[in-house]
Design a protein around this motif. Structure first.
Motif, PDB file in Angstrom:
ATOM      1  N   SER A 140      -9.820   5.992  -3.580  1.00  0.00           N
ATOM      2  CA  SER A 140     -10.195   5.132  -2.454  1.00  0.00           C
ATOM      3  C   SER A 140     -11.412   4.298  -2.824  1.00  0.00           C
ATOM      4  N   THR A 141     -11.465   3.860  -4.080  1.00  0.00           N
ATOM      5  CA  THR A 141     -12.607   3.073  -4.550  1.00  0.00           C
ATOM      6  C   THR A 141     -12.480   1.617  -4.105  1.00  0.00           C
ATOM      7  N   ASP A 188       0.848  -1.196   0.000  1.00  0.00           N
ATOM      8  CA  ASP A 188       0.000   0.000   0.000  1.00  0.00           C
ATOM      9  C   ASP A 188       0.881   1.242   0.000  1.00  0.00           C
ATOM     10  N   SER A 225     -11.683   0.094   0.583  1.00  0.00           N
ATOM     11  CA  SER A 225     -10.509   0.895   0.911  1.00  0.00           C
ATOM     12  C   SER A 225     -10.741   1.682   2.186  1.00  0.00           C
ATOM     13  N   GLY A 260     -11.882  -1.875  -6.501  1.00  0.00           N
ATOM     14  CA  GLY A 260     -12.394  -0.647  -7.079  1.00  0.00           C
ATOM     15  C   GLY A 260     -11.903  -0.486  -8.510  1.00  0.00           C
ATOM     16  N   HIS A 294      -7.759   0.660  -6.489  1.00  0.00           N
ATOM     17  CA  HIS A 294      -8.393   1.734  -5.714  1.00  0.00           C
ATOM     18  C   HIS A 294      -8.223   3.099  -6.373  1.00  0.00           C
ATOM     19  N   GLU A 310      -6.961  -1.529   3.024  1.00  0.00           N
ATOM     20  CA  GLU A 310      -8.148  -1.998   2.291  1.00  0.00           C
ATOM     21  C   GLU A 310      -8.835  -3.093   3.048  1.00  0.00           C
TER      22      GLU A 310
END
Length: 324
Positions: A274-275, A207, A278, A234, A251, A324
């Motif tokens: 941040s999809t 990340d 997340s 996402g 994301h 996430e």
């Protein structure tokens, strides 16, 4: 005659012989003998235990102490050289060989054994100090390992000349600007805590924390394989780099490439978001080698110095919760 003593008689005005017994003699001289013996014992004790030394002995003692100090300094320098060589070997195995898809050198090859005949026999059969012999052995061991490392570098250099295309297709840069190295989230691990699912599960990437809208770069040359939305990842993009390598970017807030599009290392392919599942704005980044997830940090050799590489590894391994 020797056992007689003569004294003068004033009445007869003559010398009169007097017998002297052994006991009388011993009684007379014994105090002198005992006193001499006691003095001798005291002098011997002082010389033996107080440490009296002649000027020559004192000079020799100072020379010995100086040589011991120099030996310790030499040992320290040899140890430093050996540690530097070990760091080079570690980088060779974990970075440079990874770049070309080569396996790490066998540990026995790295040891570079110097067996066979005893090349130090002549030194051992003379009065050569043990410290000198030990220094020769340590230096010879380092030289042997340096020769192995030199051979490894020459071999990799030759292979790199015929693998330039492959080098361009290695995911060798960090896919978001992260120059201070302080925004590394959870790293690659078989056991990380998911903040949304509330359970432990494998984390098959790294990340990279960044603000929404931050540019995401392709980490190597390749062809876009997937542009889609995933319930967990996402908005995501997958790039096929050839040679069994793929990278995954998840994301995203925006995807700026299309399926089938060719991309170059450093080209913007999307924006951080941040999809999906997340916990905040970040890029979840994965590297797949022949269909299997591998630690992306091992490929960050273009952006990082050896010390920075170690810092990234330590930071990524220290974070237990994923984003996430």
């Amino acid at each position: 005659m020797a056992n007689k003593k003569y004294i003068f008689d004033p009445e007869s005005l003559t010398y009169i012989a007097v017998d002297v017994s052994l006991r009388a003699k011993m009684k007379k001289y014994l105090p002198y003998v005992l006193s001499g013996a006691l003095i001798g014992i005291i002098v011997f004790g002082v010389m033996a235990f107080v440490g009296y030394a002649t000027p020559v002995e004192k000079l020799q003692a100072r020379q010995i102490e100086s040589m011991q100090n120099k030996y310790e300094l030499l040992y320290g320098r040899i140890d430093e050289a050996n540690e530097t060589l070990q760091r080079l070997a570690a980088l060779d195995d974990s970075l440079y060989r990874t770049m070309l898809g080569e396996h790490a050198l066998d540990s026995q090859v790295r040891q570079a054994g110097t067996g066979g005949t005893n090349k130090y026999a002549d030194l051992e059969n003379t009065s050569t100090p043990e410290e000198v012999i030990a220094s020769f052995k340590k230096l010879d061991d380092i030289v042997a390992k340096m020769n192995v490392q030199e051979g490894s570098y020459k071999d990799l250099f030759k292979k790199s000349l015929v693998n330039m295309d492959r080098l361009q297709r290695l995911p060798a840069i960090i896919p978001v600007a992260n120059w201070d190295l302080k925004r590394i989230g959870s790293g690659f691990s078989p056991h990380r805590y998911h903040p949304i699912l509330k359970r432990w599960r494998p984390h098959e990437g790294i990340d990279l924390i960044a603000n929404s809208g931050t540019d995401i770069y392709a980490s190597a040359d390749g062809k876009v394989k997937t542009v889609r939305f995933s319930d967990s990842f996402g908005k995501m993009v997958v790039i096929d780099h050839g040679y069994g390598l793929e990278t995954l970017y998840a994301h995203m807030s925006k995807q700026k490439v299309k399926r089938g599009q060719k991309v170059k290392r450093g080209e913007v392919i999307g924006k951080v978001g941040s999809t999906g599942l997340s916990g905040g704005p970040h890029l979840h980044y994965e590297v797949h080698l022949k269909g299997k997830e591998v630690d992306p940090v091992k490929y960050f050799f273009s952006d990082l110095t050896p010390d920075e590489y170690k810092a990234v590894v330590a930071q990524a391994q220290s974070v237990e919760n994923t984003m996430e």
